[in-house]
Scaffold this active site. Sequence first.
Site, short mmCIF file in Angstrom:
data_model
loop_
_atom_site.label_atom_id
_atom_site.label_comp_id
_atom_site.label_asym_id
_atom_site.label_seq_id
_atom_site.Cartn_x
_atom_site.Cartn_y
_atom_site.Cartn_z
N TRP A 19 -11.90 14.77 86.13
CA TRP A 19 -12.89 15.79 85.75
C TRP A 19 -14.25 15.12 85.71
CZ3 TRP A 19 -15.98 15.70 81.22
CH2 TRP A 19 -16.92 16.75 81.19
N GLU B 74 -9.59 18.89 87.74
CA GLU B 74 -9.89 19.93 86.74
C GLU B 74 -11.22 20.60 87.06
OE1 GLU B 74 -10.32 18.25 82.80
OE2 GLU B 74 -10.33 20.21 81.82
N LYS C 162 -14.39 23.47 86.26
CA LYS C 162 -15.12 23.91 85.06
C LYS C 162 -16.26 24.82 85.47
CE LYS C 162 -17.15 22.10 80.84
NZ LYS C 162 -17.21 20.98 79.92
N ASP D 288 -7.97 24.17 82.55
CA ASP D 288 -8.28 24.05 81.12
C ASP D 288 -8.68 25.46 80.70
OD1 ASP D 288 -10.12 23.88 78.85
OD2 ASP D 288 -10.09 21.71 79.11
N HIS E 201 -12.33 26.65 80.45
CA HIS E 201 -13.22 26.43 81.58
C HIS E 201 -13.44 27.63 82.48
CE1 HIS E 201 -12.95 21.75 81.53
NE2 HIS E 201 -13.26 22.28 80.37
N HIS F 284 -4.70 21.93 80.54
CA HIS F 284 -5.32 21.45 79.32
C HIS F 284 -5.34 22.65 78.41
CE1 HIS F 284 -7.88 17.65 80.42
NE2 HIS F 284 -6.58 17.43 80.41
N ASP G 173 -16.80 26.76 75.65
CA ASP G 173 -15.76 25.74 75.81
C ASP G 173 -15.81 24.78 74.62
OD1 ASP G 173 -13.82 24.10 76.93
OD2 ASP G 173 -15.30 22.94 78.05
N ASP H 32 -13.54 23.66 72.49
CA ASP H 32 -12.44 22.74 72.23
C ASP H 32 -11.99 22.72 70.77
OD1 ASP H 32 -11.72 21.39 74.85
OD2 ASP H 32 -13.89 21.16 74.87
N ASP I 290 -6.14 19.55 74.96
CA ASP I 290 -7.51 19.05 75.07
C ASP I 290 -8.40 19.75 74.04
OD1 ASP I 290 -9.93 18.01 75.78
OD2 ASP I 290 -10.09 19.04 77.70
C1 RNT Z 1 -14.30 18.75 79.60
C2 RNT Z 1 -12.91 18.69 80.11
C3 RNT Z 1 -12.23 17.37 80.01
C4 RNT Z 1 -12.52 16.63 78.72
C5 RNT Z 1 -11.66 15.41 78.49
C6 RNT Z 1 -12.19 14.55 77.40
O1 RNT Z 1 -14.79 20.01 79.50
O2 RNT Z 1 -12.13 19.66 79.49
O3 RNT Z 1 -10.89 17.51 80.24
O4 RNT Z 1 -12.38 17.47 77.62
O5 RNT Z 1 -11.49 14.73 79.66
ZN ZN Z 2 -10.05 19.65 79.79
#
Ligand code: RNT
Ligand code: ZN
Length: 417
Positions: free
Chosen positions: A183, A224, A226, A257, A260, A284, A292, A294, A324
């Site tokens: 990523w 990945e 985004k 993810d 994303h 993720h 986003d 997290d 994640d």
């Molecule tokens: C960032 C991505 C990525 C990170 C990690 C730390 O938006 O989701 O995966 O969160 O690699």
């Molecule tokens: Zn991620």
Amino acid sequence: MTTKQRYESTKKMYAKLGVDTDAALEILKNVPISMHCWQGDDVGGFDREDALTGGIQATGNYPGKARTAKELMADIDQALKHIPGRHRINLHASYAIFADGEWADRDQLEPKHFTKWVVFAKERGLGLDFNPTFFSHPKASAYTLTSPDEDIRKFWIEHGKACVRISQYFAEELGSPCLMNIWIPDGLKDVPADRMGPRVRYKDSLDQILDIGYDKEKVLVCLESKVFGIGLESYTAGSAEFTMNYVMNKGIVPLMDNGHYHPTEMVSDKLSSLLLFHEKVALHVTRPVRWDSDHVVLLEDEIKEIAKEIVANDALNRVIIGLDFFDASINRVSAYVVGMRNMQKALLIALLCPHKKLKALQDAGNFTELMMQQEELKMYPFADVWNYFCEINGVPVMEDWFEAVKKYETEVLAKRM
Ligand code: RNT
Ligand code: ZN
């Protein structure tokens, strides 16, 4: 009533629906979830002092964050005590552990910088997954694999290659394939003049990384996508379309993810399409709150829906589940336990669902009964099955784990200043 007695009575209830709860427990026990190392220290890593960059942010300053690899390992151990089953640890390259006086920049990383993690994983029977770290580094202040500066781009390509070698080392040492997720944060805050250029360079950089020749049985490279990052609101090179097409073209693994995408786009709805065209799909699992963000994974609708898609499509062996999230505002060990257990609970609920029966109702156009049954299922006592699962796998039932985490906070975490 004991946990077992409750389980035995609930088991009969599910049996009436045609659901075998014993079978569900046996399956769940063998589903590994890749627990990300970066919740333990707010995505800090140990290879440099630089602040977290790349358009991601950990907010909060709850005491006790791991400052060294040793502390992080202790925290992971504490979390694993309360999580049923055997799992995996997902490392970032920035978590390299150097010997005294030694240091290597990202392009020079080698397997030897990760032997302590391998020992840690071996001793506990864990698998390891890996991620190159294309952020929190002076050379990542603008772009990495998309950089118009050839020296910078080369540096990051070398980092990617180093990480493939380290991933293969993990797989060989642990006898279990290593998922290596790429990523990059690269993007633009404002309207691009050139959307194509960075993508051309990204494609070329990835081609060069993958060209090094590695064992595809051992290293599963995934990419990945985004939609945006903080300060990168207008454009990301690694958009969904770039990523899907690249992955398809190269035969590598897509990673989704669930933070994303645009807020009304659901990863649960994307999974079946991806499973149709890819042997493996990586996830993720996170919880985006308005962006986003997290947040820690909770047992909410989208998580349950993602789990349902995996189980109903018989894809537990094809979907590689990783977490994640990074919340710095609460006890980080507790964050791990809550997130991991919730992912498992979601999978259990999916395993306790009579999918064939529900599909038949859909195919017969019997939407009245389908709605009724789906809604009634929501009130089934799956907690009795979950508690029994915890009990037979030797971890505390219900909130009973929290006392130990609180004790660990007082005795260990609170002393980290
Ligand atoms: C960032 C991505 C990525 C990170 C990690 C730390 O938006 O989701 O995966 O969160 O690699
Ligand atoms: Zn991620």
